[in-house]
Design a protein around this motif. Sequence first.
Motif, PDB file in Angstrom:
ATOM      1  N   LEU A  68     -40.183 -20.253  89.898  1.00 40.77           N
ATOM      2  CA  LEU A  68     -39.826 -20.447  91.296  1.00 40.77           C
ATOM      3  C   LEU A  68     -39.594 -21.916  91.611  1.00 40.77           C
ATOM      4  O   LEU A  68     -40.380 -22.780  91.203  1.00 40.77           O
ATOM      5  CB  LEU A  68     -40.928 -19.930  92.217  1.00 40.77           C
ATOM      6  N   ALA A  69     -38.535 -22.151  92.371  1.00 41.27           N
ATOM      7  CA  ALA A  69     -38.260 -23.464  92.957  1.00 41.27           C
ATOM      8  C   ALA A  69     -38.178 -23.235  94.460  1.00 41.27           C
ATOM      9  O   ALA A  69     -37.386 -22.398  94.918  1.00 41.27           O
ATOM     10  CB  ALA A  69     -36.949 -24.040  92.431  1.00 41.27           C
ATOM     11  N   ASP A  70     -39.007 -23.914  95.213  1.00 40.80           N
ATOM     12  CA  ASP A  70     -39.026 -23.741  96.677  1.00 40.80           C
ATOM     13  C   ASP A  70     -39.152 -22.274  97.071  1.00 40.80           C
ATOM     14  O   ASP A  70     -38.396 -21.773  97.909  1.00 40.80           O
ATOM     15  CB  ASP A  70     -37.776 -24.364  97.310  1.00 40.80           C
ATOM     16  N   ASP A  71     -40.062 -21.564  96.451  1.00 39.05           N
ATOM     17  CA  ASP A  71     -40.365 -20.166  96.757  1.00 39.05           C
ATOM     18  C   ASP A  71     -39.243 -19.179  96.458  1.00 39.05           C
ATOM     19  O   ASP A  71     -39.266 -18.047  96.930  1.00 39.05           O
ATOM     20  CB  ASP A  71     -40.828 -20.001  98.215  1.00 39.05           C
ATOM     21  N   LYS A  72     -38.247 -19.581  95.685  1.00 41.36           N
ATOM     22  CA  LYS A  72     -37.181 -18.677  95.251  1.00 41.36           C
ATOM     23  C   LYS A  72     -37.262 -18.533  93.739  1.00 41.36           C
ATOM     24  O   LYS A  72     -37.354 -19.525  93.019  1.00 41.36           O
ATOM     25  CB  LYS A  72     -35.810 -19.201  95.643  1.00 41.36           C
ATOM     26  N   VAL A  73     -37.216 -17.286  93.259  1.00 39.70           N
ATOM     27  CA  VAL A  73     -37.194 -17.054  91.815  1.00 39.70           C
ATOM     28  C   VAL A  73     -35.826 -17.452  91.288  1.00 39.70           C
ATOM     29  O   VAL A  73     -34.807 -16.880  91.686  1.00 39.70           O
ATOM     30  CB  VAL A  73     -37.496 -15.581  91.469  1.00 39.70           C
ATOM     31  N   ILE A  74     -35.835 -18.454  90.404  1.00 36.72           N
ATOM     32  CA  ILE A  74     -34.580 -18.929  89.826  1.00 36.72           C
ATOM     33  C   ILE A  74     -34.506 -18.641  88.331  1.00 36.72           C
ATOM     34  O   ILE A  74     -33.487 -18.911  87.704  1.00 36.72           O
ATOM     35  CB  ILE A  74     -34.381 -20.439  90.078  1.00 36.72           C
ATOM     36  N   GLY A  75     -35.596 -18.105  87.768  1.00 42.14           N
ATOM     37  CA  GLY A  75     -35.591 -17.834  86.340  1.00 42.14           C
ATOM     38  C   GLY A  75     -36.640 -16.835  85.934  1.00 42.14           C
ATOM     39  O   GLY A  75     -37.545 -16.496  86.706  1.00 42.14           O
ATOM     40  N   ASP A  76     -36.475 -16.365  84.714  1.00 41.44           N
ATOM     41  CA  ASP A  76     -37.368 -15.379  84.111  1.00 41.44           C
ATOM     42  C   ASP A  76     -37.610 -15.820  82.678  1.00 41.44           C
ATOM     43  O   ASP A  76     -36.661 -16.093  81.941  1.00 41.44           O
ATOM     44  CB  ASP A  76     -36.675 -14.014  84.148  1.00 41.44           C
ATOM     45  N   ILE A  77     -38.872 -15.923  82.294  1.00 41.06           N
ATOM     46  CA  ILE A  77     -39.238 -16.246  80.910  1.00 41.06           C
ATOM     47  C   ILE A  77     -40.105 -15.107  80.396  1.00 41.06           C
ATOM     48  O   ILE A  77     -41.124 -14.778  81.001  1.00 41.06           O
ATOM     49  CB  ILE A  77     -40.002 -17.583  80.822  1.00 41.06           C
ATOM     50  N   ALA A  78     -39.677 -14.507  79.292  1.00 38.42           N
ATOM     51  CA  ALA A  78     -40.425 -13.412  78.675  1.00 38.42           C
ATOM     52  C   ALA A  78     -41.002 -13.895  77.347  1.00 38.42           C
ATOM     53  O   ALA A  78     -40.346 -14.646  76.618  1.00 38.42           O
ATOM     54  CB  ALA A  78     -39.521 -12.207  78.450  1.00 38.42           C
ATOM     55  N   ILE A  79     -42.220 -13.453  77.040  1.00 43.48           N
ATOM     56  CA  ILE A  79     -42.917 -13.867  75.821  1.00 43.48           C
ATOM     57  C   ILE A  79     -43.556 -12.638  75.199  1.00 43.48           C
ATOM     58  O   ILE A  79     -44.188 -11.844  75.904  1.00 43.48           O
ATOM     59  CB  ILE A  79     -44.026 -14.903  76.139  1.00 43.48           C
ATOM     60  N   TRP A  80     -43.407 -12.488  73.893  1.00 47.84           N
ATOM     61  CA  TRP A  80     -44.035 -11.375  73.190  1.00 47.84           C
ATOM     62  C   TRP A  80     -44.363 -11.796  71.767  1.00 47.84           C
ATOM     63  O   TRP A  80     -43.715 -12.660  71.199  1.00 47.84           O
ATOM     64  CB  TRP A  80     -43.142 -10.134  73.195  1.00 47.84           C
ATOM     65  N   TYR A  81     -45.414 -11.180  71.232  1.00 47.50           N
ATOM     66  CA  TYR A  81     -45.802 -11.448  69.847  1.00 47.50           C
ATOM     67  C   TYR A  81     -44.823 -10.776  68.895  1.00 47.50           C
ATOM     68  O   TYR A  81     -44.334  -9.682  69.159  1.00 47.50           O
ATOM     69  CB  TYR A  81     -47.222 -10.922  69.560  1.00 47.50           C
ATOM     70  N   THR A  82     -44.559 -11.445  67.788  1.00 49.13           N
ATOM     71  CA  THR A  82     -43.791 -10.844  66.709  1.00 49.13           C
ATOM     72  C   THR A  82     -44.789 -10.203  65.743  1.00 49.13           C
ATOM     73  O   THR A  82     -45.995 -10.226  65.985  1.00 49.13           O
ATOM     74  CB  THR A  82     -42.952 -11.899  65.957  1.00 49.13           C
ATOM     75  N   ASP A  83     -44.289  -9.691  64.639  1.00 51.58           N
ATOM     76  CA  ASP A  83     -45.181  -9.102  63.640  1.00 51.58           C
ATOM     77  C   ASP A  83     -45.904 -10.153  62.792  1.00 51.58           C
ATOM     78  O   ASP A  83     -46.814  -9.828  62.047  1.00 51.58           O
ATOM     79  CB  ASP A  83     -44.393  -8.177  62.706  1.00 51.58           C
ATOM     80  N   MET A  84     -45.497 -11.399  62.898  1.00 50.03           N
ATOM     81  CA  MET A  84     -46.116 -12.472  62.119  1.00 50.03           C
ATOM     82  C   MET A  84     -47.320 -13.038  62.878  1.00 50.03           C
ATOM     83  O   MET A  84     -47.272 -13.215  64.097  1.00 50.03           O
ATOM     84  CB  MET A  84     -45.094 -13.576  61.837  1.00 50.03           C
ATOM     85  N   LYS A  85     -48.361 -13.344  62.170  1.00 55.52           N
ATOM     86  CA  LYS A  85     -49.602 -13.880  62.744  1.00 55.52           C
ATOM     87  C   LYS A  85     -49.324 -15.099  63.632  1.00 55.52           C
ATOM     88  O   LYS A  85     -48.610 -16.016  63.231  1.00 55.52           O
ATOM     89  CB  LYS A  85     -50.532 -14.265  61.585  1.00 55.52           C
TER      90      LYS A  85
END
Length: 175
Positions: A68-85
């Motif tokens: 969020l910038a100035d209370d507006k969603v301007i982006g999305d970041i997704a994070i997930w584990y892979t099969d590697m440690k």
Amino acid sequence: MQLKTERLNIRPFEVEDKEDIFEIYEDEETCRFLLHEPWTDKDRDEHFERKRNQRSLGQKSSLSLAVLADDKVIGDIAIWYTDMKETVEIGYAFNKNYSGFAYASEALSAVVRSLFRDYAIHRIQANMDARNLASAKLCERIGMRREAHFIQDYWSKGEWTDSYVYAMLEGDLPD
């Protein structure tokens, strides 16, 4: 994960974010290099609820963060584990109307630092369509290196596409 930078607030999605995130994902140009088609009025609620329910990073759960910038969603970041440690993959999309202000670099830099510091991640990677030069440049700006260029390795939206793999270790973070 909740983070604040000089200009941004980064946090899990909330109910009130639906219209802002729809503005990002309904755009054909933004979705050109993503694995999914643009969201429509018919499917936006389903897509948004899935994103809103991705609230914790774990071996069997992923995390979606609103930028969020100035209370507006301007982006999305997704994070997930892979099969590697101790390895995660990140994906991201930003509202094209906010490009050119270094918001994406600021947000991703904060997230990768937090992943290394707070989650004891060993390696962070990003896989992308090789035609997405803006995404490749963003990875390089935050300290990631291109480790692979695969030729016509992915069937996407009716065509074979090349892929880049970018990655970083904690020692790759810029000072």
